[in-house]
Scaffold this motif. Structure first.
Motif, PDB file in Angstrom:
ATOM      1  N   LEU A   1      89.613  56.639  28.827  1.00 38.24           N
ATOM      2  CA  LEU A   1      90.436  56.536  27.617  1.00 38.24           C
ATOM      3  C   LEU A   1      90.373  55.110  27.084  1.00 38.24           C
ATOM      4  O   LEU A   1      90.347  54.150  27.853  1.00 38.24           O
ATOM      5  CB  LEU A   1      91.886  56.914  27.910  1.00 38.24           C
ATOM      6  N   GLY A   2      90.338  54.986  25.785  1.00 41.99           N
ATOM      7  CA  GLY A   2      90.211  53.670  25.162  1.00 41.99           C
ATOM      8  C   GLY A   2      88.773  53.316  24.857  1.00 41.99           C
ATOM      9  O   GLY A   2      88.507  52.306  24.204  1.00 41.99           O
ATOM     10  N   LYS A   3      87.837  54.152  25.302  1.00 36.87           N
ATOM     11  CA  LYS A   3      86.419  53.932  25.021  1.00 36.87           C
ATOM     12  C   LYS A   3      85.914  55.036  24.111  1.00 36.87           C
ATOM     13  O   LYS A   3      86.481  56.123  24.044  1.00 36.87           O
ATOM     14  CB  LYS A   3      85.613  53.941  26.322  1.00 36.87           C
ATOM     15  N   VAL A   4      84.845  54.749  23.414  1.00 35.31           N
ATOM     16  CA  VAL A   4      84.141  55.755  22.631  1.00 35.31           C
ATOM     17  C   VAL A   4      83.052  56.289  23.541  1.00 35.31           C
ATOM     18  O   VAL A   4      82.292  55.509  24.142  1.00 35.31           O
ATOM     19  CB  VAL A   4      83.550  55.143  21.341  1.00 35.31           C
ATOM     20  N   LEU A   5      82.966  57.599  23.650  1.00 34.01           N
ATOM     21  CA  LEU A   5      82.037  58.222  24.592  1.00 34.01           C
ATOM     22  C   LEU A   5      81.069  59.156  23.877  1.00 34.01           C
ATOM     23  O   LEU A   5      81.435  59.813  22.901  1.00 34.01           O
ATOM     24  CB  LEU A   5      82.808  59.039  25.632  1.00 34.01           C
ATOM     25  N   LEU A   6      79.855  59.225  24.411  1.00 29.71           N
ATOM     26  CA  LEU A   6      78.895  60.218  23.978  1.00 29.71           C
ATOM     27  C   LEU A   6      78.525  61.021  25.221  1.00 29.71           C
ATOM     28  O   LEU A   6      77.922  60.492  26.151  1.00 29.71           O
ATOM     29  CB  LEU A   6      77.657  59.568  23.358  1.00 29.71           C
ATOM     30  N   VAL A   7      78.954  62.283  25.240  1.00 28.08           N
ATOM     31  CA  VAL A   7      78.677  63.179  26.359  1.00 28.08           C
ATOM     32  C   VAL A   7      77.465  64.017  25.979  1.00 28.08           C
ATOM     33  O   VAL A   7      77.433  64.628  24.901  1.00 28.08           O
ATOM     34  CB  VAL A   7      79.893  64.080  26.662  1.00 28.08           C
TER      35      VAL A   7
ATOM     36  N   ALA B   1      69.409  52.685  24.056  1.00 21.33           N
ATOM     37  CA  ALA B   1      69.578  51.685  22.991  1.00 21.33           C
ATOM     38  C   ALA B   1      71.030  51.645  22.499  1.00 21.33           C
ATOM     39  O   ALA B   1      71.587  50.560  22.281  1.00 21.33           O
ATOM     40  CB  ALA B   1      68.628  51.985  21.834  1.00 21.33           C
ATOM     41  N   LEU B   2      71.639  52.809  22.341  1.00 22.99           N
ATOM     42  CA  LEU B   2      73.046  52.847  21.928  1.00 22.99           C
ATOM     43  C   LEU B   2      73.930  52.191  22.982  1.00 22.99           C
ATOM     44  O   LEU B   2      74.823  51.408  22.652  1.00 22.99           O
ATOM     45  CB  LEU B   2      73.512  54.295  21.712  1.00 22.99           C
TER      46      LEU B   2
ATOM     47  N   ARG C   1      81.277  46.716  23.501  1.00 23.69           N
ATOM     48  CA  ARG C   1      82.365  46.960  22.546  1.00 23.69           C
ATOM     49  C   ARG C   1      83.216  48.170  22.935  1.00 23.69           C
ATOM     50  O   ARG C   1      84.088  48.580  22.178  1.00 23.69           O
ATOM     51  CB  ARG C   1      81.787  47.137  21.141  1.00 23.69           C
ATOM     52  N   GLY C   2      82.914  48.762  24.096  1.00 18.62           N
ATOM     53  CA  GLY C   2      83.725  49.884  24.551  1.00 18.62           C
ATOM     54  C   GLY C   2      83.097  51.249  24.358  1.00 18.62           C
ATOM     55  O   GLY C   2      83.804  52.245  24.231  1.00 18.62           O
ATOM     56  N   PHE C   3      81.778  51.315  24.367  1.00 21.44           N
ATOM     57  CA  PHE C   3      81.049  52.586  24.221  1.00 21.44           C
ATOM     58  C   PHE C   3      80.366  52.933  25.532  1.00 21.44           C
ATOM     59  O   PHE C   3      79.834  52.050  26.205  1.00 21.44           O
ATOM     60  CB  PHE C   3      80.008  52.472  23.103  1.00 21.44           C
ATOM     61  N   GLU C   4      80.381  54.208  25.883  1.00 20.73           N
ATOM     62  CA  GLU C   4      79.664  54.667  27.077  1.00 20.73           C
ATOM     63  C   GLU C   4      78.951  55.980  26.801  1.00 20.73           C
ATOM     64  O   GLU C   4      79.434  56.809  26.027  1.00 20.73           O
ATOM     65  CB  GLU C   4      80.625  54.890  28.251  1.00 20.73           C
ATOM     66  N   VAL C   5      77.827  56.156  27.465  1.00 22.11           N
ATOM     67  CA  VAL C   5      77.102  57.423  27.486  1.00 22.11           C
ATOM     68  C   VAL C   5      77.434  58.090  28.812  1.00 22.11           C
ATOM     69  O   VAL C   5      77.372  57.446  29.862  1.00 22.11           O
ATOM     70  CB  VAL C   5      75.572  57.209  27.380  1.00 22.11           C
ATOM     71  N   ILE C   6      77.792  59.352  28.763  1.00 24.75           N
ATOM     72  CA  ILE C   6      78.010  60.133  29.978  1.00 24.75           C
ATOM     73  C   ILE C   6      76.999  61.276  29.937  1.00 24.75           C
ATOM     74  O   ILE C   6      77.134  62.215  29.140  1.00 24.75           O
ATOM     75  CB  ILE C   6      79.445  60.674  30.066  1.00 24.75           C
ATOM     76  N   ALA C   7      75.964  61.160  30.762  1.00 22.22           N
ATOM     77  CA  ALA C   7      74.851  62.107  30.750  1.00 22.22           C
ATOM     78  C   ALA C   7      74.933  63.055  31.943  1.00 22.22           C
ATOM     79  O   ALA C   7      75.084  62.615  33.084  1.00 22.22           O
ATOM     80  CB  ALA C   7      73.531  61.350  30.763  1.00 22.22           C
ATOM     81  N   PHE C   8      74.821  64.332  31.641  1.00 24.97           N
ATOM     82  CA  PHE C   8      74.869  65.377  32.656  1.00 24.97           C
ATOM     83  C   PHE C   8      73.527  66.102  32.710  1.00 24.97           C
ATOM     84  O   PHE C   8      73.241  66.927  31.837  1.00 24.97           O
ATOM     85  CB  PHE C   8      75.959  66.402  32.321  1.00 24.97           C
ATOM     86  N   PRO C   9      72.697  65.816  33.708  1.00 22.47           N
ATOM     87  CA  PRO C   9      71.466  66.595  33.858  1.00 22.47           C
ATOM     88  C   PRO C   9      71.815  68.079  34.013  1.00 22.47           C
ATOM     89  O   PRO C   9      72.818  68.430  34.651  1.00 22.47           O
ATOM     90  CB  PRO C   9      70.851  66.037  35.138  1.00 22.47           C
TER      91      PRO C   9
ATOM     92  N   ILE D   1      79.430  56.105  15.651  1.00 25.49           N
ATOM     93  CA  ILE D   1      79.925  55.287  16.775  1.00 25.49           C
ATOM     94  C   ILE D   1      80.566  54.017  16.237  1.00 25.49           C
ATOM     95  O   ILE D   1      81.671  53.649  16.635  1.00 25.49           O
ATOM     96  CB  ILE D   1      78.786  54.969  17.763  1.00 25.49           C
ATOM     97  N   GLU D   2      79.867  53.352  15.321  1.00 23.45           N
ATOM     98  CA  GLU D   2      80.388  52.123  14.702  1.00 23.45           C
ATOM     99  C   GLU D   2      81.767  52.357  14.104  1.00 23.45           C
ATOM    100  O   GLU D   2      82.668  51.541  14.258  1.00 23.45           O
ATOM    101  CB  GLU D   2      79.449  51.639  13.595  1.00 23.45           C
TER     102      GLU D   2
END
Length: 159
Positions: free
Chosen positions: A23-29, A47-48, A55-63, A155-156
């Motif tokens: 929470l508090g982050k921007v996420l890309l699942v 790259a993202l 700046r508070g962004f995360e990628v959460i990748a699920f194979p 995202i921006e």
């Protein structure tokens, strides 16, 4: 109201990750695969992550191996493939199912919150993406064909 904070995920070693910590982050699942025509999107996801991570962004990748058996490897094989071929530095989660009776609860929620084209719930293919705002709510779903760079403006706006 349900948010991503109500879910957890597992790392490949079995360690549980409480998504309330996000929470508090921007996420890309995103559900991923190593032997897919969209696999080069790992470059764009990395790259993202590199551009916005501080700046508070995360990628959460699920194979996921549900689409054309395009993710057949073990956790170690997937990790090595991604590091060697794409220089991946964001963490990969444990392999999951995103559709059907074995789907993880997180994906049930994501699909309910952001149905696909024509209201379909089902994930159609690898590299379907969900953008989550800092409040833990789903902002938008993106088709597998949406390149990560095309999501940058969204995202921006959330950062």
């Amino acid at each position: 109201m349900t948010t991503i904070a109500d879910f957890s995920a597992r790392l490949p070693n079995g360690t549980e990750v409480n998504l309330a910590d996000k929470l508090g982050k921007v996420l890309l699942v995103v559900n991923t695969a190593s032997k897919c025509g969209f696999t080069p999107q790992y470059d764009g996801l990395e790259a993202l992550w590199r551009k916005y991570g501080e700046r508070g962004f995360e990628v959460i990748a699920f194979p996921c191996n549900q689409f054309g058996a395009q993710e057949p490897g073990s956790a170690d094989e997937i990790d090595q493939f991604c590091k060697v071929n794409f220089g991946l530095s964001f963490p990969l989660m444990a392999k999951v199912e995103v559709n059907g009776p074995g789907e993880i609860p997180l994906y049930t929620w994501l699909k309910d919150e952001a149905p696909g084209l024509f209201g379909t719930r089902k994930i159609k293919w690898n590299f379907t993406k969900f953008l989550i705002g800092r409040d833990g709510k789903v902002v938008r779903r993106y088709a597998p064909t949406a390149k990560p760079a095309a999501i940058a403006a969204d995202i921006e706006a959330l950062l």
